[in-house]
Design a protein around this motif. Structure first.
Motif, PDB file in Angstrom:
ATOM      1  N   PHE A  80      24.917  75.363  54.537  1.00 40.02           N
ATOM      2  CA  PHE A  80      24.333  75.720  55.438  1.00 40.02           C
ATOM      3  C   PHE A  80      22.883  76.406  55.349  1.00 40.02           C
ATOM      4  CE2 PHE A  80      25.336  79.769  52.342  1.00 40.02           C
ATOM      5  CZ  PHE A  80      24.563  80.703  53.220  1.00 40.02           C
ATOM      6  N   THR A  85      29.161  88.552  44.878  1.00 36.76           N
ATOM      7  CA  THR A  85      29.443  89.512  44.629  1.00 36.76           C
ATOM      8  C   THR A  85      30.317  90.016  42.958  1.00 36.76           C
ATOM      9  OG1 THR A  85      30.778  89.169  46.235  1.00 36.76           O
ATOM     10  CG2 THR A  85      28.837  89.583  46.991  1.00 36.76           C
ATOM     11  N   LEU A 126      21.304  90.541  51.123  1.00 32.39           N
ATOM     12  CA  LEU A 126      22.468  90.512  49.890  1.00 32.39           C
ATOM     13  C   LEU A 126      21.927  90.455  48.632  1.00 32.39           C
ATOM     14  CD1 LEU A 126      24.551  88.923  49.584  1.00 32.39           C
ATOM     15  CD2 LEU A 126      23.031  87.333  49.680  1.00 32.39           C
ATOM     16  N   THR A 144      30.045  75.734  48.967  1.00 26.54           N
ATOM     17  CA  THR A 144      29.845  76.363  49.516  1.00 26.54           C
ATOM     18  C   THR A 144      29.924  76.090  50.858  1.00 26.54           C
ATOM     19  OG1 THR A 144      28.645  77.519  47.649  1.00 26.54           O
ATOM     20  CG2 THR A 144      28.294  78.836  49.600  1.00 26.54           C
TER      21      THR A 144
HETATM   22  C1  NAY Z   1      24.807  80.884  44.162  1.00 26.85           C
HETATM   23  O1  NAY Z   1      24.404  79.011  43.960  1.00 26.85           O
HETATM   24  O2  NAY Z   1      24.097  81.662  43.656  1.00 26.85           O
HETATM   25  C2  NAY Z   1      25.398  81.074  45.221  1.00 26.85           C
HETATM   26  O3  NAY Z   1      25.987  79.742  45.730  1.00 26.85           O
HETATM   27  C3  NAY Z   1      26.484  82.159  45.026  1.00 26.85           C
HETATM   28  C4  NAY Z   1      27.291  81.751  46.290  1.00 26.85           C
HETATM   29  C5  NAY Z   1      26.857  83.068  46.899  1.00 26.85           C
HETATM   30  N1  NAY Z   1      26.183  82.288  47.951  1.00 26.85           N
HETATM   31  C6  NAY Z   1      24.435  82.541  48.436  1.00 26.85           C
HETATM   32  C7  NAY Z   1      23.846  81.937  49.525  1.00 26.85           C
HETATM   33  O4  NAY Z   1      24.035  83.463  48.115  1.00 26.85           O
HETATM   34  O5  NAY Z   1      28.545  84.261  46.662  1.00 26.85           O
HETATM   35  C8  NAY Z   1      27.708  83.332  47.079  1.00 26.85           C
HETATM   36  C9  NAY Z   1      27.787  84.895  49.061  1.00 26.85           C
HETATM   37  O6  NAY Z   1      26.671  85.227  48.621  1.00 26.85           O
HETATM   38  C10 NAY Z   1      29.029  85.681  49.172  1.00 26.85           C
HETATM   39  O7  NAY Z   1      29.807  84.788  48.968  1.00 26.85           O
HETATM   40  C11 NAY Z   1      28.156  86.717  50.486  1.00 26.85           C
HETATM   41  O8  NAY Z   1      27.784  85.648  51.290  1.00 26.85           O
END
Ligand code: NAY
Length: 292
Positions: free
Chosen positions: A140, A208, A250, A166
């Motif tokens: 995505f 998170t 975020l 992801t």
């Molecule tokens: C990363 O490399 O930091 C990640 O992909 C961690 C996964 C997170 N994705 C992104 C794009 O931040 O934790 C998820 C995401 O923040 C969480 O599910 C909220 O949508």
């Protein structure tokens, strides 16, 4: 090789107003992850670490500092993927020398590359060190999709131990699980942790978990034990938090949660915007209501 299963925080990085890393703040974020969030490991220089806004020196600074602070207390995965393949190789060697437990590399993005080009990218990085590799699949954001047969080609190399997945394609995830029982899967959407656990992932990597680690560990444990209704009760709580965090921004809001808890989590690196101070009361309420 270490058992790399488990829950990892995609480590948040505190920046100052000039976009420099705040090392003391980073130390506090790391200690919070280990002592309060109780995570099994840290995923360093991923999306949540704002990696794609950093220069090579900053990426190295973070890899070195994190390893120095963590030592061997939790597992460490280094995301070294880059559109500059020379940089990716340099970082792969650097993180391996520092003692990172595994490498991970995002699929190359922006230019529409053929699968053969993507394969060449991974092979070049993998051949540069003795370390293992975790594919970082996040269609995505990258726009890059990989089919099950293409995953099979990448996973043929024994050094490729699995994927950080992801995506919300639970059919592909199930097919992946069935076809590659000896490879590892970490799910990457915190808001779908129950579903991923039921599908048989070996762990999860998420932003998170920096602030909601203990509840997430419990969700994962309950779902794995087949206590799905109980796991879902906690997932509802986690998703209340995630929904609010996504609404307010975020990474900014995750950092603000840490700040409310007394941790100097700094700000985001421009061009990402900073947290809107007018929304602080909403974050304080979230921390209180969900015992973050
Ligand atoms: C990363 O490399 O930091 C990640 O992909 C961690 C996964 C997170 N994705 C992104 C794009 O931040 O934790 C998820 C995401 O923040 C969480 O599910 C909220 O949508």
């Amino acid at each position: 090789m270490k058992d790399l299963k488990g829950l990892y925080s995609a480590l948040l990085i505190p920046f100052d107003e000039n976009g420099e890393v705040k090392e003391e703040g980073l130390r506090q974020v790391i200690e919070h992850n280990i002592n309060v969030s109780k995570i099994d490991g840290l995923y360093v220089n991923g999306s949540s670490g704002e990696n794609f806004l950093l220069n090579t020196a900053q990426k190295k600074q973070i890899f070195k500092f994190v390893k120095e602070v963590v030592g061997d207390r939790v597992k460490l995965i280094a995301q070294i993927g880059s559109l500059d393949l020379n940089e990716a190789v340099e970082l792969a060697k650097y993180a391996t020398e520092l003692g990172y437990d595994s490498l991970s590399a995002v699929t190359p993005f922006y230019y529409p590359l053929s699968f053969n080009e993507i394969k060449h990218y991974y092979k070049t990085i993998i051949d540069a060190t003795d370390n293992s590799m975790i594919l970082y699949y996040i269609p995505f954001l990258t726009g890059v999709k990989i089919s099950l047969d293409q995953f099979a080609e990448l996973l043929e190399d024994e050094k490729v131990i699995g994927v950080k997945y992801t995506a919300a394609d639970f059919y592909q995830l199930e097919r992946f699980r069935k076809r590659f029982p000896n490879k590892l899967i970490w799910s990457g959407f915190d808001e779908m942790l129950v579903q991923a656990a039921i599908t048989g992932v070996d762990g999860a990597i998420g932003s998170t978990y920096n602030v909601n680690g203990q509840r997430s560990q419990e969700i994962f444990r309950l779902a794995k034990e087949g206590k799905v209704a109980e796991a879902y009760e906690l997932q509802h709580e986690a998703n209340d938090v995630i929904e609010k965090v996504l609404e307010l921004g975020l990474y900014q809001t995750l950092k603000e949660i840490l700040k409310v808890k007394g941790i100097d989590a700094g700000t985001c690196k421009k061009p990402m915007k900073s947290f809107d101070p007018a929304k602080l009361a909403e974050v304080e309420k979230l921390v209180k209501d969900y015992n973050l």
